[in-house]
Scaffold this motif. Structure first.
Motif, PDB file in Angstrom:
ATOM      1  N   TYR A   9      -0.780  18.775   3.692  1.00 48.97           N
ATOM      2  CA  TYR A   9       0.672  18.609   3.702  1.00 48.97           C
ATOM      3  C   TYR A   9       1.057  17.386   4.536  1.00 48.97           C
ATOM      4  CZ  TYR A   9       5.605  20.030   3.977  1.00 48.97           C
ATOM      5  OH  TYR A   9       6.981  20.084   3.885  1.00 48.97           O
ATOM      6  N   ALA A  10       0.426  17.252   5.707  1.00 46.93           N
ATOM      7  CA  ALA A  10       0.713  16.112   6.572  1.00 46.93           C
ATOM      8  C   ALA A  10       0.229  14.811   5.948  1.00 46.93           C
ATOM      9  CB  ALA A  10       0.054  16.321   7.934  1.00 46.93           C
ATOM     10  N   ALA A  11      -0.965  14.828   5.357  1.00 46.20           N
ATOM     11  CA  ALA A  11      -1.529  13.611   4.776  1.00 46.20           C
ATOM     12  C   ALA A  11      -0.659  13.077   3.646  1.00 46.20           C
ATOM     13  CB  ALA A  11      -2.942  13.882   4.275  1.00 46.20           C
ATOM     14  N   GLU A  12      -0.048  13.972   2.866  1.00 49.15           N
ATOM     15  CA  GLU A  12       0.860  13.543   1.808  1.00 49.15           C
ATOM     16  C   GLU A  12       2.054  12.784   2.374  1.00 49.15           C
ATOM     17  OE1 GLU A  12       1.850  17.178  -0.131  1.00 49.15           O
ATOM     18  OE2 GLU A  12       0.148  17.099  -1.515  1.00 49.15           O
ATOM     19  N   ARG A  13       2.343  13.026   3.646  1.00 47.60           N
ATOM     20  CA  ARG A  13       3.455  12.368   4.329  1.00 47.60           C
ATOM     21  C   ARG A  13       2.955  11.314   5.310  1.00 47.60           C
ATOM     22  NH1 ARG A  13       4.178  16.933   2.251  1.00 47.60           N
ATOM     23  NH2 ARG A  13       6.215  17.692   1.553  1.00 47.60           N
ATOM     24  N   ASP A  47       0.835  -1.202   0.000  1.00 53.34           N
ATOM     25  CA  ASP A  47       0.000   0.000   0.000  1.00 53.34           C
ATOM     26  C   ASP A  47       0.869   1.252   0.000  1.00 53.34           C
ATOM     27  OD1 ASP A  47       0.803   0.461   2.781  1.00 53.34           O
ATOM     28  OD2 ASP A  47      -0.666  -1.043   3.343  1.00 53.34           O
ATOM     29  N   ASP A  48       0.195   2.381  -0.208  1.00 53.37           N
ATOM     30  CA  ASP A  48       0.879   3.664  -0.336  1.00 53.37           C
ATOM     31  C   ASP A  48       1.638   4.033   0.936  1.00 53.37           C
ATOM     32  OD1 ASP A  48       1.465   6.081  -1.818  1.00 53.37           O
ATOM     33  OD2 ASP A  48       0.073   7.105  -0.472  1.00 53.37           O
ATOM     34  N   GLU A  49       1.049   3.731   2.090  1.00 47.26           N
ATOM     35  CA  GLU A  49       1.711   4.071   3.348  1.00 47.26           C
ATOM     36  C   GLU A  49       3.038   3.337   3.489  1.00 47.26           C
ATOM     37  OE1 GLU A  49       0.602   4.533   8.077  1.00 47.26           O
ATOM     38  OE2 GLU A  49      -0.455   3.029   6.882  1.00 47.26           O
ATOM     39  N   SER A  50       3.045   2.048   3.184  1.00 52.14           N
ATOM     40  CA  SER A  50       4.287   1.271   3.290  1.00 52.14           C
ATOM     41  C   SER A  50       5.319   1.738   2.265  1.00 52.14           C
ATOM     42  CB  SER A  50       3.992  -0.216   3.103  1.00 52.14           C
ATOM     43  OG  SER A  50       3.149  -0.684   4.144  1.00 52.14           O
ATOM     44  N   PHE A  51       4.859   2.079   1.053  1.00 57.38           N
ATOM     45  CA  PHE A  51       5.774   2.656   0.064  1.00 57.38           C
ATOM     46  C   PHE A  51       6.408   3.937   0.607  1.00 57.38           C
ATOM     47  CE2 PHE A  51       3.381   0.354  -3.444  1.00 57.38           C
ATOM     48  CZ  PHE A  51       4.465  -0.445  -3.802  1.00 57.38           C
ATOM     49  N   PHE A  52       5.607   4.744   1.299  1.00 55.51           N
ATOM     50  CA  PHE A  52       6.140   6.008   1.810  1.00 55.51           C
ATOM     51  C   PHE A  52       7.191   5.761   2.885  1.00 55.51           C
ATOM     52  CE2 PHE A  52       6.213   9.615   4.707  1.00 55.51           C
ATOM     53  CZ  PHE A  52       6.495  10.636   3.813  1.00 55.51           C
ATOM     54  N   TRP A  53       6.930   4.827   3.808  1.00 52.46           N
ATOM     55  CA  TRP A  53       7.922   4.588   4.867  1.00 52.46           C
ATOM     56  C   TRP A  53       9.212   4.035   4.271  1.00 52.46           C
ATOM     57  CZ3 TRP A  53       6.235   7.789   7.852  1.00 52.46           C
ATOM     58  CH2 TRP A  53       4.945   7.819   8.345  1.00 52.46           C
ATOM     59  N   ALA A  54       9.107   3.234   3.221  1.00 53.55           N
ATOM     60  CA  ALA A  54      10.310   2.782   2.523  1.00 53.55           C
ATOM     61  C   ALA A  54      11.055   3.972   1.923  1.00 53.55           C
ATOM     62  CB  ALA A  54       9.934   1.776   1.435  1.00 53.55           C
ATOM     63  N   THR A  55      10.295   4.928   1.389  1.00 46.70           N
ATOM     64  CA  THR A  55      10.903   6.139   0.824  1.00 46.70           C
ATOM     65  C   THR A  55      11.640   6.918   1.898  1.00 46.70           C
ATOM     66  OG1 THR A  55       9.120   6.241  -0.801  1.00 46.70           O
ATOM     67  CG2 THR A  55      10.434   8.236  -0.500  1.00 46.70           C
ATOM     68  N   MET A  56      11.087   6.958   3.106  1.00 45.58           N
ATOM     69  CA  MET A  56      11.767   7.655   4.199  1.00 45.58           C
ATOM     70  C   MET A  56      13.062   6.948   4.594  1.00 45.58           C
ATOM     71  SD  MET A  56      10.158  10.457   4.802  1.00 45.58           S
ATOM     72  CE  MET A  56      10.033  10.462   2.994  1.00 45.58           C
ATOM     73  N   SER A  57      13.065   5.627   4.537  1.00 39.27           N
ATOM     74  CA  SER A  57      14.317   4.901   4.785  1.00 39.27           C
ATOM     75  C   SER A  57      15.354   5.249   3.718  1.00 39.27           C
ATOM     76  CB  SER A  57      14.062   3.388   4.798  1.00 39.27           C
ATOM     77  OG  SER A  57      13.267   3.016   5.899  1.00 39.27           O
TER      78      SER A  57
END
Length: 495
Positions: free
Chosen positions: A188-192, A70-80
């Protein structure tokens, strides 16, 4: 890496990321979150949707590959990935498999005691995202200021958003967020993948509200927005129907701006003695056959909770009010009423742990050190096995009575917030490893323009910690100190 991944295997070799690295169509939406680099590499960044828990991040000779559901997991990977790129554009060959420990990983910013602008809050959000927090709790109202730009109740802006001074300095302090600014922040927060949870504290800590609308107090007397801090005893009248009309309409306005699942209604440090002298409150107690002011407080909070439930929202309250809300509410534990909090969790109620010691970041490092934050186990002693499952996460508050600048705010937050980030996310915390790697995290923060307290001051030696704590304590002393302590004792012992 902070927070420490569940699994990370580093191999020999490296891939150089650069601005010319090619992104797949699925990965392109995440590119804006990555830092620009001066690397000279090529390769590809590929994001692939697969059915799995958490994410897998692989770096090899071909480039970077992220697998997630999902998008949330993709985002946390992006933060790593962002975290690694802030260190170097030359990435080691690595395979990371990761998922969070807690569903709720939060930070609270008090904007009522001192106002902080939208740009600052965006910067806070960026830091929270980097370290995989997913909740920002905004404390928008208190005795010293009201920060939600209500259009329905204009005096909350005209009167409640500013005070004549702070602790006698005669320098006007004020500010509020317009609805458009808050909507922008929410987006802004939701995008992150961070949800903003607003708090309007009731029935106490309402001095700015009562300065704006004195008719909502028991006595109905005019007052000014407070410039001193502490437990000042300002409490909404629970016996006047106009109080409920005000609260219902105000919360309706708030939920138009904030789409969050939860709305925080406070409920802490309530000096209810004024209700005993109020004919309206006594009349309401008689009408509902209530035996105590605590039961009257329950009536108020339950009415607000039911109003919000009818609109599809749930409430969070401080654990002072755990017996005044339904089992569907979330209890935020900070101190006191531990037995009640444990019982609430054991019977199925959800709990967020924000224990005063050591999670309150406005207190000096001599009291709440970096090591203390890291080593505190948020699974409260005394919970049953069922209760343990109902601890949904943790949150570190930054109250701002004595935090009056962005610089000080960041120095109070970091590096202690990094310790909480790891305890909130990581399945396998280890303090020695954390300390050995924290320099990389602090360098990443520095590159992004954040200030922080040096490690040796965040873990002060005993004498230095004592002196820091004494200095902090002396700074607390003013004309409100002893009355506040008395009110705090009454509120704690009130049944």
């Amino acid at each position: 890496m902070i927070p420490n991944p569940e699994h990370m295997k580093i191999s020999k070799g490296e891939f150089v990321y650069s601005d010319v690295t090619v992104f797949s169509a699925e990965a392109l939406k995440y590119k804006k979150f990555l830092p620009k680099t001066d690397g000279a590499g090529g390769g590809r960044v590929v994001y692939e949707q697969v059915q799995r828990e958490g994410y897998r991040l692989t770096v090899d000779e071909k480039g970077i590959k992220v697998e997630a559901a999902d998008d949330e997991s993709f985002f946390w990977a992006t933060m790593s990935l962002k975290y690694m790129l802030l260190t170097s554009s030359a990435l080691p060959f690595v395979e990371i498999e990761d998922k969070p420990r807690f569903a709720y990983r939060g930070f609270m910013l008090d904007t009522a005691r001192h106002f902080f602008g939208v740009d600052f809050i965006k910067k806070v959000i960026d830091a929270l995202a980097l370290f995989k927090f997913n909740r920002l709790h905004l404390h928008l109202s208190d005795d010293q200021g009201f920060r939600f730009g209500s259009e329905k109740f204009e005096k909350l802006v005209e009167v409640g958003s500013k005070r004549e001074g702070t602790r006698g300095d005669k320098i006007e302090h004020g500010g509020y967020y317009t609805k458009s600014e808050l909507i922008e922040l929410v987006k802004y927060a939701a995008e992150r993948h961070i949800e903003i949870i607003p708090e309007v504290d009731i029935p106490a800590h309402t001095g700015a509200v009562l300065a704006s609308y004195p008719n909502l107090s028991c006595a109905g007397k005019a007052k000014k927005v407070d410039e001193f801090f502490g437990i000042l005893g300002h409490t909404l009248c629970a016996g006047k129907e106009e109080t409920y009309k005000f609260l219902f309409e105000l919360f309706d306005e708030i939920i138009e701006v904030f789409p969050s699942e939860y709305i925080h209604i406070g409920g802490d440090e309530s000096d209810l003695s004024v209700w005993s002298r109020c004919p309206d409150c006594q009349k309401t107690k008689n009408e509902y056959n209530l035996k105590s002011n605590t039961e009257l407080k329950e009536l108020m909070l339950r009415r607000v909770e039911c109003h919000l439930k009818d609109r599809g929202r749930k409430v969070i309250c401080w654990n002072d009010a755990v017996k005044c809300v339904s089992d569907e509410a979330v209890c935020q534990f900070w101190q006191g009423k531990l037995k009640e909090t444990l019982a609430f969790a054991d019977k199925g109620g959800k709990v967020i742990v924000s224990k005063f010691s050591p999670y309150y970041l406005d207190y000096p490092h001599g009291m709440h050190s970096l090591k203390a934050v890291y080593e505190f186990n948020p699974i409260l002693d005394g919970l049953s096995s069922d209760g343990v499952k109902n601890v949904i996460g943790v949150e570190a508050p930054l109250w701002t009575e004595f935090v009056d600048s962005e610089s000080k705010a960041f120095r109070q937050m970091f590096p202690r917030l990094l310790a909480l980030a790891e305890r909130a996310w990581s399945q396998n915390p280890n303090y020695d490893r954390f300390i050995s790697e924290i320099g990389v995290a602090l360098n990443a923060l520095s590159k992004c323009g954040y200030e922080y307290t040096p490690i040796e001051k965040a873990n002060p030696k005993k004498i230095e910690g004592v002196l820091e704590t004494v200095k902090f304590g002396l700074n607390l002393l003013d004309k409100t100190t002893f009355p506040s302590l008395i009110r705090a004792a009454k509120a704690k012992n009130k049944k």
